[in-house]
Design a protein around this motif. Structure first.
Motif, PDB file in Angstrom:
ATOM      1  N   VAL A 169      13.638  37.458  57.021  1.00 13.24           N
ATOM      2  CA  VAL A 169      12.463  37.850  57.572  1.00 13.24           C
ATOM      3  C   VAL A 169      13.108  38.746  58.796  1.00 13.24           C
ATOM      4  O   VAL A 169      12.783  39.628  58.938  1.00 13.24           O
ATOM      5  CB  VAL A 169      11.793  36.817  58.233  1.00 13.24           C
ATOM      6  CG1 VAL A 169      10.606  37.566  58.814  1.00 13.24           C
ATOM      7  CG2 VAL A 169      12.008  35.701  57.810  1.00 13.24           C
ATOM      8  N   ASN A 224      14.417  36.206  46.527  1.00 16.09           N
ATOM      9  CA  ASN A 224      15.474  35.077  46.833  1.00 16.09           C
ATOM     10  C   ASN A 224      16.533  34.717  45.745  1.00 16.09           C
ATOM     11  O   ASN A 224      16.643  33.619  45.397  1.00 16.09           O
ATOM     12  CB  ASN A 224      14.542  33.804  47.028  1.00 16.09           C
ATOM     13  CG  ASN A 224      13.533  33.724  48.396  1.00 16.09           C
ATOM     14  OD1 ASN A 224      13.946  34.373  49.339  1.00 16.09           O
ATOM     15  ND2 ASN A 224      12.496  33.273  48.006  1.00 16.09           N
ATOM     16  N   LYS A 229       9.635  30.850  56.704  1.00 19.85           N
ATOM     17  CA  LYS A 229      10.086  31.791  57.739  1.00 19.85           C
ATOM     18  C   LYS A 229       9.311  31.216  59.134  1.00 19.85           C
ATOM     19  O   LYS A 229       8.276  30.582  58.877  1.00 19.85           O
ATOM     20  CB  LYS A 229       9.472  33.089  57.752  1.00 19.85           C
ATOM     21  CG  LYS A 229      10.014  33.887  56.431  1.00 19.85           C
ATOM     22  CD  LYS A 229       9.065  35.142  56.026  1.00 19.85           C
ATOM     23  CE  LYS A 229       9.585  35.620  54.614  1.00 19.85           C
ATOM     24  NZ  LYS A 229       8.608  36.494  54.144  1.00 19.85           N
ATOM     25  N   LYS A 258       7.590  35.858  62.083  1.00 17.14           N
ATOM     26  CA  LYS A 258       6.688  36.547  61.204  1.00 17.14           C
ATOM     27  C   LYS A 258       6.001  37.527  61.977  1.00 17.14           C
ATOM     28  O   LYS A 258       5.966  38.665  61.846  1.00 17.14           O
ATOM     29  CB  LYS A 258       5.958  35.786  60.233  1.00 17.14           C
ATOM     30  CG  LYS A 258       6.793  35.490  58.820  1.00 17.14           C
ATOM     31  CD  LYS A 258       6.010  35.059  57.770  1.00 17.14           C
ATOM     32  CE  LYS A 258       4.911  33.880  57.663  1.00 17.14           C
ATOM     33  NZ  LYS A 258       4.648  33.669  56.547  1.00 17.14           N
ATOM     34  N   ASP A 302      11.810  26.353  48.968  1.00 21.40           N
ATOM     35  CA  ASP A 302      11.459  27.546  49.540  1.00 21.40           C
ATOM     36  C   ASP A 302      11.934  27.925  50.912  1.00 21.40           C
ATOM     37  O   ASP A 302      12.561  26.810  51.485  1.00 21.40           O
ATOM     38  CB  ASP A 302      10.132  27.656  49.867  1.00 21.40           C
ATOM     39  CG  ASP A 302       9.101  27.524  48.688  1.00 21.40           C
ATOM     40  OD1 ASP A 302       9.599  28.315  47.883  1.00 21.40           O
ATOM     41  OD2 ASP A 302       7.984  27.053  48.768  1.00 21.40           O
ATOM     42  N   ASP A 335      13.835  35.604  51.673  1.00 20.82           N
ATOM     43  CA  ASP A 335      12.933  35.278  52.662  1.00 20.82           C
ATOM     44  C   ASP A 335      13.863  34.783  53.891  1.00 20.82           C
ATOM     45  O   ASP A 335      13.257  34.850  55.116  1.00 20.82           O
ATOM     46  CB  ASP A 335      12.161  34.099  52.236  1.00 20.82           C
ATOM     47  CG  ASP A 335      10.805  34.454  51.148  1.00 20.82           C
ATOM     48  OD1 ASP A 335      10.569  35.724  51.220  1.00 20.82           O
ATOM     49  OD2 ASP A 335      10.495  33.796  50.503  1.00 20.82           O
TER      50      ASP A 335
END
Ligand code: SF4
Ligand code: SF4
Length: 405
Positions: free
Chosen positions: A308, A231, A393, A398, A390, A305
């Protein structure tokens, strides 16, 4: 401008010099940097008597060991080479970090990123002038007017010292993205708000890089000895890459860097640069000198992230769903309440003011994001000093991505 007068940054045949280097050893690095500069054709005559600005990457006030910012030894080695190579009229280190652009914040950044100590034995001055100038970019496609910090606007020569990292918004941060730090402090958030779509934002970055490189001499030197994966550009983890890259064309340089990170063709700003004819479409079409960059390609380099798999999963959804549903599928920033200390840095950095500070049941303040107006620029995640944001996703996405593997 005719083809004959095209600056190196618009020449897709401009070489990139690849230097193997797996540690921050000053004397070794100084020699290698000198070798690279000679290979790309730099001479003292091009620098003597000029106002030179050195533009590092000091995106956030953090210890250099987390690999988010320019390594002080790298800077020390570069300055040792530069001072032995030429006699500039002025030599200044200039950067506008992610937060406010004030004298106090610059002092804190220089101190905590190890820059103040790195320059102690050198003649370079650290910039504290927080003024900026408006500059027109007649060749710009997305943006034709930029605010630039004064020492960059006044420089005859810029050494663009980027650090190779993953990046939640632009996929990677390298030579092109590093020029965004020439925009003063909080004005950067206005650019995010003006260019909320990622492709338009990245087109603006190409305009900015092109403006800087075509109006003066710019040398791009990239520290990819230890970069950042995951990240990035501030909340990832250090990752050894083992090279230094040098060129006068930031797009060609980043094209090779992108391939080294194992994501060839995934960076919007390079796609845009290729379409404008500034760099080849593929890294193996770039003229490279020195070591063979293909030996440094990382097949397991962790993507942020946020990625994804816009490319893998969303790309095969029917176009019918590519509009409104797309926003629902996109990864989004989420506050980690347990570690959020309520400092408000994210709220101050949000270009669309969609973060508010609210108390929880016990009265502890924490940040809250209104997802409806979030433009997914990830500035908040980039600038949270406590890594308390954070990127979540979408679970369906996912699953789709997993199914495709
Ligand atoms: S999320 Fe981070 S930046 Fe935002 S208030 Fe919490 S600790 Fe501060
Ligand atoms: S909440 Fe974060 S990602 Fe969303 S617009 Fe604001 S700064 Fe950007």
């Amino acid at each position: 401008m005719s083809d004959v007068e095209a600056p190196p940054s618009r020449n897709p045949g401009e070489p990139v010099f690849v230097i193997p280097c797996d540690s921050y050893e000053k004397d070794l690095l100084t020699g290698k940097i000198g070798e690279a500069m000679q290979a790309i054709g730099l001479t003292p005559l091009m620098l003597n008597g000029k106002r030179i600005a050195v533009k590092p990457n000091l995106v956030i006030r953090k210890d250099p060991s987390i690999a988010a910012t320019t390594n002080p030894v790298f800077l020390d080695a570069f300055l040792s080479w530069l001072e032995s190579f030429c006699e500039p009229k002025d030599l200044v280190l200039a950067e506008s970090s992610g937060g406010p652009y004030t004298e106090a914040s610059l002092r804190a950044i220089y101190r905590e990123c190890g820059i103040q100590r790195a320059v102690e034995t050198h003649s370079i001055r650290l910039n504290y002038d927080v003024s900026s100038k408006s500059v027109s970019a007649p060749s710009g496609k997305a943006c034709r007017q930029f605010d630039l910090i004064t020492p960059i606007e006044e420089a005859d020569v810029i050494f663009n010292l980027s650090k190779l990292k993953s990046h939640s918004l632009t996929r990677m941060s390298g030579a092109v993205k590093n020029t965004f730090g020439c925009i003063p402090g909080l004005t950067k958030f206005e650019y995010h708000a003006r260019f909320p779509k990622n492709d338009l934002f990245q087109s603006m970055l190409v305009d900015l890089s092109d403006l800087l490189h075509s109006s003066r001499t710019v040398i791009d030197l990239q520290d990819a000895i230890i970069g950042m994966e995951g990240n990035g550009p501030t909340a990832g983890t250090p990752r050894k890459i083992g090279v230094v890259l040098c060129s006068r064309n930031p797009f060609c340089l980043d094209r090779i860097a992108e391939a080294i990170l194992g994501c060839p063709g995934e960076t919007g700003m390079l796609k845009e640069a290729s379409e404008r004819g500034f760099c080849p479409e593929r890294a193996d079409e770039v003229v490279s000198l020195g070591a063979d960059w293909q030996e440094y390609v990382l097949s397991d380099f962790k993507a942020p992230d946020s990625r994804v798999s816009l490319s893998s999963a969303l790309s095969w959804l029917p176009n019918l769903f590519g509009g409104k549903v797309y926003a629902w599928f996109e990864p989004r920033p989420v506050i980690r309440k347990k570690t959020c200390v309520g400092c408000g840095e994210c709220a101050r950095s949000c270009p669309v003011h969609t973060i508010t500070m609210v108390p929880d049941r016990k009265g502890k303040r924490h940040a809250r994001i209104n997802p409806d107006s979030c433009i997914r620029c990830f500035c908040c995640q980039e600038l949270c000093p406590f890594r308390s944001i954070d990127i979540r996703k979408n679970p369906v996405l996912k699953g789709l991505a997993a199914l495709r593997r």
